[in-house]
Design a protein around this motif. Structure first.
Motif, mmCIF file in Angstrom:
data_model
loop_
_atom_site.group_PDB
_atom_site.id
_atom_site.type_symbol
_atom_site.label_atom_id
_atom_site.label_comp_id
_atom_site.label_asym_id
_atom_site.label_seq_id
_atom_site.Cartn_x
_atom_site.Cartn_y
_atom_site.Cartn_z
ATOM 1 N N PRO A 177 0.842 -1.205 0.000
ATOM 2 C CA PRO A 177 0.000 0.000 0.000
ATOM 3 C C PRO A 177 0.874 1.252 0.000
ATOM 4 C CG PRO A 177 -0.017 -1.050 2.153
ATOM 5 C CD PRO A 177 0.683 -1.993 1.235
ATOM 6 N N GLN A 178 0.467 2.245 -0.808
ATOM 7 C CA GLN A 178 1.250 3.464 -0.935
ATOM 8 C C GLN A 178 0.703 4.612 -0.097
ATOM 9 O OE1 GLN A 178 4.191 3.412 -2.718
ATOM 10 N NE2 GLN A 178 3.703 1.230 -2.875
ATOM 11 N N THR A 179 -0.571 4.557 0.242
ATOM 12 C CA THR A 179 -1.211 5.596 1.045
ATOM 13 C C THR A 179 -2.113 4.928 2.079
ATOM 14 O OG1 THR A 179 -3.180 5.803 -0.348
ATOM 15 C CG2 THR A 179 -1.234 7.124 -0.959
ATOM 16 N N PRO A 180 -2.488 5.643 3.136
ATOM 17 C CA PRO A 180 -3.418 5.068 4.105
ATOM 18 C C PRO A 180 -4.724 4.599 3.470
ATOM 19 C CG PRO A 180 -2.394 7.014 5.029
ATOM 20 C CD PRO A 180 -1.975 6.951 3.595
ATOM 21 N N GLU A 181 -5.209 5.312 2.447
ATOM 22 C CA GLU A 181 -6.460 4.919 1.791
ATOM 23 C C GLU A 181 -6.344 3.546 1.132
ATOM 24 O OE1 GLU A 181 -6.523 9.227 2.442
ATOM 25 O OE2 GLU A 181 -5.034 7.868 1.564
ATOM 26 N N ASP A 182 -5.143 3.168 0.730
ATOM 27 C CA ASP A 182 -4.946 1.858 0.101
ATOM 28 C C ASP A 182 -5.218 0.712 1.063
ATOM 29 O OD1 ASP A 182 -4.218 3.130 -2.216
ATOM 30 O OD2 ASP A 182 -2.049 2.875 -1.914
ATOM 31 N N ALA A 200 -1.964 11.031 11.519
ATOM 32 C CA ALA A 200 -1.801 12.464 11.731
ATOM 33 C C ALA A 200 -1.615 13.135 10.377
ATOM 34 C CB ALA A 200 -0.598 12.732 12.630
ATOM 35 N N ALA A 201 -2.552 14.010 10.018
ATOM 36 C CA ALA A 201 -2.494 14.709 8.739
ATOM 37 C C ALA A 201 -2.491 16.213 8.972
ATOM 38 C CB ALA A 201 -3.684 14.304 7.872
ATOM 39 N N LYS A 202 -2.080 16.981 7.955
ATOM 40 C CA LYS A 202 -2.025 18.437 8.090
ATOM 41 C C LYS A 202 -3.395 19.022 8.402
ATOM 42 C CE LYS A 202 1.998 19.153 5.097
ATOM 43 N NZ LYS A 202 2.496 19.805 3.850
ATOM 44 N N GLN A 203 -4.419 18.431 7.794
ATOM 45 C CA GLN A 203 -5.770 18.942 8.001
ATOM 46 C C GLN A 203 -6.443 18.346 9.231
ATOM 47 O OE1 GLN A 203 -4.645 17.017 5.647
ATOM 48 N NE2 GLN A 203 -6.124 15.514 4.899
ATOM 49 N N GLY A 204 -5.706 17.562 9.999
ATOM 50 C CA GLY A 204 -6.272 16.939 11.194
ATOM 51 C C GLY A 204 -6.115 15.439 11.160
ATOM 52 N N THR A 205 -6.893 14.758 11.956
ATOM 53 C CA THR A 205 -6.816 13.300 12.025
ATOM 54 C C THR A 205 -7.513 12.666 10.833
ATOM 55 O OG1 THR A 205 -6.814 13.392 14.436
ATOM 56 C CG2 THR A 205 -7.346 11.283 13.434
ATOM 57 N N LYS A 206 -6.843 11.688 10.233
ATOM 58 C CA LYS A 206 -7.435 10.924 9.129
ATOM 59 C C LYS A 206 -7.757 9.523 9.640
ATOM 60 C CE LYS A 206 -5.773 11.360 5.040
ATOM 61 N NZ LYS A 206 -4.868 11.301 3.861
ATOM 62 N N SER A 254 5.704 4.410 6.217
ATOM 63 C CA SER A 254 6.458 5.160 7.229
ATOM 64 C C SER A 254 6.349 6.668 7.035
ATOM 65 C CB SER A 254 7.927 4.735 7.201
ATOM 66 O OG SER A 254 8.485 4.946 5.907
ATOM 67 N N ASP A 255 5.949 7.109 5.833
ATOM 68 C CA ASP A 255 5.787 8.546 5.584
ATOM 69 C C ASP A 255 4.451 9.083 6.089
ATOM 70 O OD1 ASP A 255 8.268 8.710 4.342
ATOM 71 O OD2 ASP A 255 7.457 8.298 2.348
ATOM 72 N N TYR A 256 3.623 8.197 6.635
ATOM 73 C CA TYR A 256 2.308 8.593 7.136
ATOM 74 C C TYR A 256 2.231 8.245 8.621
ATOM 75 C CZ TYR A 256 1.172 8.895 2.182
ATOM 76 O OH TYR A 256 1.161 9.235 0.842
ATOM 77 N N PRO A 257 2.634 9.172 9.489
ATOM 78 C CA PRO A 257 2.702 8.853 10.925
ATOM 79 C C PRO A 257 1.335 8.590 11.523
ATOM 80 C CG PRO A 257 3.013 11.208 10.552
ATOM 81 C CD PRO A 257 3.036 10.559 9.204
ATOM 82 N N LEU A 258 1.306 7.604 12.394
ATOM 83 C CA LEU A 258 0.089 7.301 13.140
ATOM 84 C C LEU A 258 -0.137 8.357 14.206
ATOM 85 C CD1 LEU A 258 0.723 3.484 13.593
ATOM 86 C CD2 LEU A 258 -1.202 4.457 12.317
ATOM 87 N N LYS A 259 -1.389 8.631 14.476
ATOM 88 C CA LYS A 259 -1.712 9.522 15.587
ATOM 89 C C LYS A 259 -1.843 8.675 16.842
ATOM 90 C CE LYS A 259 -4.914 13.039 17.236
ATOM 91 N NZ LYS A 259 -6.139 13.834 16.973
#
Length: 296
Positions: A177-182, A200-206, A254-259
């Motif tokens: 998977p390349q993104t959390p949505e995947d 953790a996303a710039k616009q808030g929690t995803k 790893s580029d998409y940190p967990l909240k």
């Protein structure tokens, strides 16, 4: 007032159990109860309500508690000032800890701790159920969680670094998977109640609702099922470092940190006077985990 009776009173206030507090001082339940009664007689007030399950402080007892803690703290300072120092921790230290973390990291550290404090005995309960520290009569509760109980004091033992991982076998069969949505197109292995993963996303929690194929109630089971190729999982480094080092698991996304606000905490009763055995345990394991950075 008798200083030993005051010490017992403070510990009963923390544990809500006369027998348990008495055992820390080598007293039988009958003798411990008699000491509390003598303290009450000397003051001319009732300090505790006694039931078959536990004891609780009366209004007079609540008034006395901070005074007793202040007296005992001053006694310790006075002893130190004349060179007598503080007594070595002794008695029984009752601890509750999560099953996996306790087995993997508390147990290996106990040999050194007990060698350093030979007068201490340890009662250790390993359970993934959240145990009420005061109701259960524990001195310390180890929690791998976010803190939400202001009635207890807490000290951080170590970080809880969480990663998204999968086995090479799974990734070879299903792709990476390349993104959390995947993740919605992949299988996942989860602890009960943790099927929605937060990033953790710039616009808030995803929030991503995962496609859970296996739910279990133990972190080691999640790790092992993931390593067996059953799906993608969130795991703590302290739980999976061996399989990560061996290549049986690999980190992804790893580029998409967990909240996450969880860490490894030591919780103890909120009293002004911290038992020497509690302080000794916490100080020891903070240093112990500092010396083992790859485990946390």
């Amino acid at each position: 007032m008798n200083i030993d009776h005051l010490k017992l009173f403070v510990r009963v206030a923390a544990t809500h159990n006369i027998s348990m507090a008495g055992s820390e001082f080598g007293l039988s339940p009958a003798v411990a109860s008699a000491h509390i009664s003598k303290l009450e007689e000397s003051l001319g007030v009732r300090l505790m309500h006694r039931t078959t399950r536990k004891v609780s402080l009366t209004d007079e007892g609540e008034t006395l508690l901070p005074i007793a803690e202040e007296i005992l703290a001053n006694v310790d300072v006075d002893r130190s000032s004349v060179g007598s120092g503080s007594l070595a921790p002794s008695g029984t230290l009752r601890i509750t800890a999560p099953a996996s973390f306790g087995r993997m990291h508390i147990m290996p550290g106990l040999s050194g701790f007990m060698a350093q404090y030979p007068k201490l005995k340890i009662d250790l309960r390993l359970s993934d159920n959240i145990v009420d520290l005061v109701e259960g009569g524990f001195d310390i509760a180890i929690r791998d969680a976010a803190l939400n109980d202001s009635s207890l004091k807490a000290r951080k033992l170590a970080q809880d670094n969480r990663k998204i991982v999968a086995s090479p076998k799974y990734l070879e069969q299903h792709g990476i998977p390349q993104t959390p949505e995947d993740l919605t197109h992949h299988q996942s292995v989860n602890l009960f109640g943790l099927e929605v993963w937060q990033f953790a996303a710039k616009q808030g929690t995803k929030n991503i609702k995962t496609n859970t194929v296996l739910r279990v109630d133990n972190g080691e089971a999640v790790r092992d099922a993931c390593a067996a190729g059953l799906g993608i999982a969130i795991t703590s480094t302290w739980c999976s470092y061996e399989k990560l080092n061996a290549g049986e698991l690999v980190e992804i996304l790893s580029d998409y940190p967990l909240k996450s606000s969880t860490d490894i905490w030591a919780l103890y009763p909120n009293t002004r006077l911290v038992a020497p055995k509690v302080r000794a345990f916490i100080d020891y394991f903070i240093d112990y985990f500092k010396d083992n950075p790859n485990l946390i």
